[in-house]
Design a protein around this motif. Structure first.
Motif, PDB file in Angstrom:
ATOM      1  N   THR A  78       0.694  -0.962   0.193  1.00 28.36           N
ATOM      2  CA  THR A  78      -0.425  -0.060  -0.457  1.00 28.36           C
ATOM      3  C   THR A  78       0.859   1.399   0.364  1.00 28.36           C
ATOM      4  OG1 THR A  78      -1.564  -1.198   1.043  1.00 28.36           O
ATOM      5  CG2 THR A  78      -2.024   0.900   1.362  1.00 28.36           C
ATOM      6  N   VAL A  79       0.521   2.349  -0.658  1.00 29.24           N
ATOM      7  CA  VAL A  79       1.160   2.997  -1.179  1.00 29.24           C
ATOM      8  C   VAL A  79       0.322   4.383  -1.353  1.00 29.24           C
ATOM      9  CG1 VAL A  79       2.732   4.715  -2.564  1.00 29.24           C
ATOM     10  CG2 VAL A  79       3.264   2.301  -2.550  1.00 29.24           C
ATOM     11  N   TYR A  80       0.309   5.513  -0.349  1.00 35.10           N
ATOM     12  CA  TYR A  80       0.064   6.650  -0.768  1.00 35.10           C
ATOM     13  C   TYR A  80       0.673   8.356  -1.704  1.00 35.10           C
ATOM     14  CZ  TYR A  80      -3.201   5.451   2.755  1.00 35.10           C
ATOM     15  OH  TYR A  80      -3.677   4.623   3.995  1.00 35.10           O
ATOM     16  N   ILE A  81      -0.141   7.862  -2.420  1.00 35.24           N
ATOM     17  CA  ILE A  81       0.210   9.394  -3.281  1.00 35.24           C
ATOM     18  C   ILE A  81       0.075  10.455  -3.190  1.00 35.24           C
ATOM     19  CG2 ILE A  81       1.760   9.694  -5.803  1.00 35.24           C
ATOM     20  CD1 ILE A  81       1.630   6.761  -5.940  1.00 35.24           C
ATOM     21  N   ASN A  82      -0.331  12.187  -2.663  1.00 34.74           N
ATOM     22  CA  ASN A  82      -0.515  12.274  -2.969  1.00 34.74           C
ATOM     23  C   ASN A  82      -2.085  12.984  -1.781  1.00 34.74           C
ATOM     24  OD1 ASN A  82       1.841  14.549  -4.134  1.00 34.74           O
ATOM     25  ND2 ASN A  82       0.291  13.823  -6.377  1.00 34.74           N
ATOM     26  N   GLY A  83      -2.172  11.882  -1.182  1.00 37.95           N
ATOM     27  CA  GLY A  83      -3.011  11.629   0.109  1.00 37.95           C
ATOM     28  C   GLY A  83      -3.669  10.162  -1.021  1.00 37.95           C
ATOM     29  N   LYS A  84      -3.869   9.777  -1.959  1.00 34.44           N
ATOM     30  CA  LYS A  84      -4.737   8.739  -2.262  1.00 34.44           C
ATOM     31  C   LYS A  84      -3.494   7.426  -2.643  1.00 34.44           C
ATOM     32  CE  LYS A  84      -7.544   7.527  -6.554  1.00 34.44           C
ATOM     33  NZ  LYS A  84      -7.134   7.028  -7.957  1.00 34.44           N
ATOM     34  N   LYS A  85      -5.011   7.014  -2.232  1.00 33.64           N
ATOM     35  CA  LYS A  85      -4.189   5.554  -1.145  1.00 33.64           C
ATOM     36  C   LYS A  85      -3.952   4.152  -2.696  1.00 33.64           C
ATOM     37  CE  LYS A  85      -5.497   1.839   1.492  1.00 33.64           C
ATOM     38  NZ  LYS A  85      -6.579   1.174   2.958  1.00 33.64           N
ATOM     39  N   TYR A  86      -2.512   3.778  -2.989  1.00 35.21           N
ATOM     40  CA  TYR A  86      -3.170   2.939  -4.165  1.00 35.21           C
ATOM     41  C   TYR A  86      -2.230   1.726  -3.107  1.00 35.21           C
ATOM     42  CZ  TYR A  86      -2.923   6.764  -7.537  1.00 35.21           C
ATOM     43  OH  TYR A  86      -3.096   8.313  -7.308  1.00 35.21           O
ATOM     44  N   LYS A  87      -2.914   0.161  -4.503  1.00 39.67           N
ATOM     45  CA  LYS A  87      -2.510  -0.753  -3.779  1.00 39.67           C
ATOM     46  C   LYS A  87      -1.378  -1.869  -5.162  1.00 39.67           C
ATOM     47  CE  LYS A  87      -5.373  -1.270  -0.715  1.00 39.67           C
ATOM     48  NZ  LYS A  87      -6.315  -2.560   0.083  1.00 39.67           N
ATOM     49  N   THR A  88      -0.242  -2.416  -4.692  1.00 39.34           N
ATOM     50  CA  THR A  88      -0.039  -3.240  -5.729  1.00 39.34           C
ATOM     51  C   THR A  88       0.169  -4.851  -5.088  1.00 39.34           C
ATOM     52  OG1 THR A  88       2.086  -2.663  -5.236  1.00 39.34           O
ATOM     53  CG2 THR A  88       0.805  -1.998  -7.195  1.00 39.34           C
ATOM     54  N   HIS A  89      -0.028  -5.457  -5.658  1.00 37.05           N
ATOM     55  CA  HIS A  89       0.294  -7.342  -5.239  1.00 37.05           C
ATOM     56  C   HIS A  89       1.560  -7.740  -5.945  1.00 37.05           C
ATOM     57  CE1 HIS A  89      -3.545  -7.446  -3.176  1.00 37.05           C
ATOM     58  NE2 HIS A  89      -4.183  -6.461  -4.238  1.00 37.05           N
ATOM     59  N   LEU A  90       1.927  -7.345  -7.078  1.00 39.32           N
ATOM     60  CA  LEU A  90       3.048  -8.064  -7.994  1.00 39.32           C
ATOM     61  C   LEU A  90       4.168  -6.831  -8.123  1.00 39.32           C
ATOM     62  CD1 LEU A  90       4.640 -10.455  -8.462  1.00 39.32           C
ATOM     63  CD2 LEU A  90       3.485 -10.517 -10.553  1.00 39.32           C
ATOM     64  N   ILE A  91       3.341  -6.113  -9.013  1.00 44.00           N
ATOM     65  CA  ILE A  91       3.820  -5.224  -9.198  1.00 44.00           C
ATOM     66  C   ILE A  91       4.992  -4.085  -8.701  1.00 44.00           C
ATOM     67  CG2 ILE A  91       3.624  -3.162 -11.579  1.00 44.00           C
ATOM     68  CD1 ILE A  91       1.992  -4.252 -12.626  1.00 44.00           C
ATOM     69  N   PRO A  92       6.467  -3.753  -8.798  1.00 44.37           N
ATOM     70  CA  PRO A  92       7.463  -2.899  -8.217  1.00 44.37           C
ATOM     71  C   PRO A  92       6.660  -1.090  -8.256  1.00 44.37           C
ATOM     72  CG  PRO A  92       8.958  -4.301  -8.931  1.00 44.37           C
ATOM     73  CD  PRO A  92       7.207  -4.583  -9.794  1.00 44.37           C
TER      74      PRO A  92
END
Ligand code: IMP
Ligand code: MG
Length: 336
Positions: free
Chosen positions: A48-62
């Protein structure tokens, strides 16, 4: 530039879910790296990564993909077409450049049969049901299917070249490693930094190893080291709630325990961690519960500062590779 300058690695020191995604995002942001690479596992992970306050998720992709950096999926990774495709679509919809994603032709394919078998045979072990164990079994049994056998992946094939500064992104954590963990309650690949060399570089190129830990331990999935009774402990239940300890991939409630310092020392030393990042300190601070497990006994502190001092002293004494210990709350890095 066609030669590697140095390799930095971020690995988990506990049982996964140590906020590696956040650390990698902080590092990728510096624009220092030419590549971000995953070395093992598949979509059992969840970053889980937050960029400019927005939450993004990846599972396999770096996570490098969020910062426009070449993102490599290495030869010891395992990939299912459908879940990979879902991630690609998700990234495209959110405006990220998926042309930067490359996969080693030697990575293995997780088939639908692998996933069915995982659900049937391994779910009782608490797996993420992504087909991981059956796929690695076929790989090591030398009957697996590789990415190069499949038309769909043609445009993603990596040329096996790395150069400049490389960041390697660990998945899961030290105690889920197939060799170091509580077998069979482990994953089927190596979560230790040496595994990153499977990407095709010499271990001598490794510069820094960022070891990610939380200020309390969590376990997603089944493990006798995390007995059901932990769910009867009022204080630990408060941490689950305050720390939102639910799995990114499975949505399961994680079991929580106090940070096991004995285990942490071992995972720091065996992984070769140079920089320890201990996250989620705000969770304990909010609840005003400060405890660790040390020499198999629970030890309490009056304040977060006392707890940090204790951890710093022990790591200073017991972990000679460590150059820095950084504490971080849920969102920000706090350097000490
Ligand atoms: P598998 O990797 O799906 O086979 O799961 C094996 C064990 O590792 C299970 O206990 C899972 O809950 C755990 N596990 C696998 N990946 C992760 C992760 O990314 N975070 C936390 N636990 C994980
Ligand atoms: Mg995770």
């Amino acid at each position: 530039m066609n030669k590697i300058n140095y390799v930095d690695i971020c690995c988990g020191l506990n049982w996964g879910d140590e906020a590696k995604g956040k650390i990698i995002a902080e590092l990728a942001k510096t624009n220092e790296y030419n590549f971000v690479c995953r070395w093992a596992g598949g979509s059992n992970a969840g970053h889980t990564v937050y960029i400019n306050g927005k939450k993004y998720k990846t599972h396999l992709i770096p996570c490098g993909i969020f910062y426009n950096i070449s993102s490599i999926i290495g030869p010891d990774c395992v990939i299912n077409i459908n879940s990979f495709n879902r991630e690609i679509e998700y990234l495209k919809e959110n405006g990220f450049n998926t042309d930067l994603i490359k996969i080693s032709e030697n990575a293995h394919l997780i088939t639908d049969e692998h996933i069915e078998e995982d659900k049937l045979k391994y779910k009782s072990q608490g797996t993420t049901a992504q087909g991981i164990a059956p796929c690695y079994r076929d790989k090591y049994g030398r009957v697996g299917k590789q990415i190069k056998d499949i038309e769909y992946f043609k445009k993603y094939i990596w040329d096996n070249k790395l150069s400049g500064n490389v960041l390697c992104e660990g998945a899961q954590g030290f105690w889920l490693d197939i060799n170091q963990g509580n077998y069979p309650y482990v994953t089927s690949s190596t979560t230790l930094p040496y595994g990153a060399c499977s990407l095709g570089f010499s271990p001598k190129l490794i510069r820094k190893i960022y070891g990610a830990s939380k200020i309390y331990d969590t376990r997603s999935g089944i493990d006798p080291d995390f007995p059901e009774e932990l769910l009867n402990d009022e204080e630990l239940l408060l941490i689950i709630k305050e720390g939102k300890e639910y799995g990114t991939t499975t949505n399961r409630m994680r079991k929580v325990n106090w940070l096991n310092i004995d285990k942490l020392i071992k995972s720091i030393n065996i992984s070769g961690t140079t920089d320890v990042v201990i996250s989620k300190i705000d969770v304990l601070d909010k609840l005003k519960k400060f405890k660790v497990i040390y020499e198999k006994k629970i030890k309490s502190f009056d304040s977060l500062e006392d707890m940090k001092d204790f951890i710093n002293n022990i790591l200073n004494k017991s972990c000679s590779n460590v150059e820095k210990v950084i504490y971080s709350n849920n969102v920000e890095f706090v350097d000490v």
